[in-house]
Design an enzyme around this catalytic site. Structure first.
Site, mmCIF file in Angstrom:
data_model
loop_
_atom_site.group_PDB
_atom_site.id
_atom_site.type_symbol
_atom_site.label_atom_id
_atom_site.label_comp_id
_atom_site.label_asym_id
_atom_site.label_seq_id
_atom_site.Cartn_x
_atom_site.Cartn_y
_atom_site.Cartn_z
ATOM 1 N N ASP A 284 0.777 -1.230 0.000
ATOM 2 C CA ASP A 284 0.000 0.000 0.000
ATOM 3 C C ASP A 284 0.815 1.290 0.000
ATOM 4 O O ASP A 284 0.547 2.194 -0.779
ATOM 5 C CB ASP A 284 -0.926 0.040 1.217
ATOM 6 C CG ASP A 284 -1.743 -1.225 1.391
ATOM 7 O OD1 ASP A 284 -1.454 -2.227 0.722
ATOM 8 O OD2 ASP A 284 -2.670 -1.217 2.202
ATOM 9 N N GLU B 151 3.067 -8.765 11.893
ATOM 10 C CA GLU B 151 2.646 -8.396 10.542
ATOM 11 C C GLU B 151 3.874 -8.150 9.662
ATOM 12 O O GLU B 151 3.943 -8.603 8.519
ATOM 13 C CB GLU B 151 1.777 -7.147 10.622
ATOM 14 C CG GLU B 151 1.168 -6.704 9.316
ATOM 15 C CD GLU B 151 0.283 -5.470 9.493
ATOM 16 O OE1 GLU B 151 -0.281 -5.020 8.479
ATOM 17 O OE2 GLU B 151 0.159 -4.950 10.628
#
Length: 451
Positions: free
Chosen positions: A184, A413
């Site tokens: 992103d 993550e």
């Protein structure tokens, strides 16, 4: 003797139990959320990676993971990047269902009446995941008719990408929002985003900062640009032909996964009694276009192509290394990519992982989302690519680094590639799932002590 060699070490067993626990805890009954806090819905390419790991625990549950995602497929073939859980309040995540308005704004493009989804997509790793899930238990897969049900849906997904998303006219799929390539906040998108005017700050409220540190997340300026692009796309009913896209990029990772998944579709078709020739031809043509349009011989990696401004994007991102997963890649290009993986731009000696952005780049940030941190899904893809092209020693090194850092970080993550410090969410599903996959494969190596 073989049984002794294949017996997992105590460290591997502990790591496997921990990874399995993450997936069990994040299971909702129909799918797996990436994180109970930061990402409480179903994400598209997350579910594909999760299914790859789940197949080692339960092939049926891995099949259900993909099947649940495909129930939200649009009539035009697109698989949306988020499938919203109606049990979650709208303020649990932004952009929420009332922002995307898929069932109303997306109706002309074939959005389902339910469930509510986003209007954009993520990288097409799904067919590769489905084929791997089938291979985990072919008898169960055939008994349930798994491939027979998912193959036409996945073929329609590929058709959408190669027709409505061939925005550059060169035969590759384009992404129309920085969230679509999955990376992103990469500096690779800074240039294409610069002309985009951000949405007014008082028109939305970020929910990601409720669960993540501001230093790890995109800036308010970038987030405002993301909202503006999504709002403009929604205004045209998510119609790619009607939208004057302010952001349009041919991304190497996105198209490499389209190629790998096209080969998986060919394998599925053959298993179902077909020839698979159409999918094989498409994979070959895509490989040639990927090399012709995006390969940078001097840099030794693939570059993203900005279709709005015209020309390649100068930043080095991990997206340019992922094409290693393409089996038909020319051997000289595969060698150059393998050298780049272990060269000064992407070798992080402290962790052995692959940063998401050039370690020597002007925009490198070791902790901010996709601007430098090392991610486990891209490490898995690069590992698979190294193995595909016979670079086994380098693949083994990356595998060991992956397992070490995944366990040490609590299945984070992502991690700081220079220190290994966990960042973002913990107990992250695709980190746990891909840990299971790397533990399962190459079982003879599981006897090696994990650092």
């Amino acid at each position: 003797m073989t049984a002794v060699l294949e017996r997992p070490s105590p460290a591997a067993r502990t790591l496997r139990r921990g990874a399995a626990r993450v997936l069990l805890d994040n299971w909702t009954g129909t799918a797996t959320v990436p994180s109970r806090t930061l990402y409480p819905h179903q994400w598209s390419w997350d579910s594909a990676f999760i299914a790859i790991g789940l197949r080692h625990l339960s092939a049926r549950r891995a099949q259900r993971e993909l099947e649940s995602l495909l129930t939200a497929q649009w009539a035009d073939g697109r698989i949306p990047h988020i499938v919203f859980n109606p049990a979650q309040p709208h303020d649990a995540y932004f952009p929420s269902p009332d922002f995307w308005q898929s069932s109303s704004a997306g109706r002309p493009s074939g959005a389902p009446a339910a469930p509510e989804t986003s209007g954009i997509v993520q990288p097409p790793v799904h067919a590769l995941a489905a084929w791997l899930v089938h291979q985990a238990d072919p008898a169960e897969s055939d008994r349930r008719g798994f491939l027979a049900r998912v193959h036409p849906r996945l073929a329609a997904w590929h058709d959408y990408l190669l027709t409505r998303r061939d925005l550059g006219g060169g035969g590759l799929a384009a992404v129309v929002h920085p969230w679509e390539p999955g990376m992103d906040n990469s500096p690779c998108w800074d240039g294409p985003l610069r002309p985009v005017g951000p949405a007014a700050p008082d028109t939305y409220r970020r929910a990601d900062l409720d669960h993540g540190q501001a230093a790890d997340r995109p800036t308010d300026l970038d987030y405002g640009r993301y909202v503006r692009l999504a709002t403009d796309y929604r205004a045209t009913g998510y119609d790619d032909r009607a939208t004057d896209h302010a952001f349009a990029v041919e991304d190497p990772c996105f198209n490499a996964l389209l190629i790998a998944s096209s080969r998986a579709l060919a394998a599925m078709a053959r298993h179902l009694g077909g020839s698979g020739t159409e999918h094989e031809k498409r994979a070959q043509a895509l490989t040639e276009r990927l090399v012709d349009r995006l390969w940078d011989e001097e840099a030794g990696l693939f570059r993203a192509l900005d279709l709005v401004a015209g020309g390649p994007i100068g930043e080095r991102g991990v997206t340019g290394l992922v094409p290693l997963v393409v089996p038909g890649l020319p051997a000289d290009i595969a060698r150059r990519l393998a050298d780049t993986v272990t060269g000064p731009h992407f070798r992080a000696p402290a962790t052995g992982l692959v940063p998401s952005y050039d370690l020597t780049g002007h925009a490198f940030d070791p902790q901010r989302y996709w601007r430098g941190p090392a991610w486990f899904n891209t490490a898995w893809l690069v590992h698979r690519g190294l193995r595909t092209h016979g670079h086994h020693e380098r693949a083994d090194e990356l595998r060991r680094a992956f397992l070490s850092e995944a366990g040490r970080s609590g299945f984070a993550e992502y991690v700081d590639p220079t220190t290994g410090a966990g960042r973002g969410a913990r107990n992250f599903s695709w980190t746990a799932a891909l840990t299971l996959d790397l533990l399962h494969t190459e079982t003879a190596q599981e006897e090696e002590p994990l650092p």
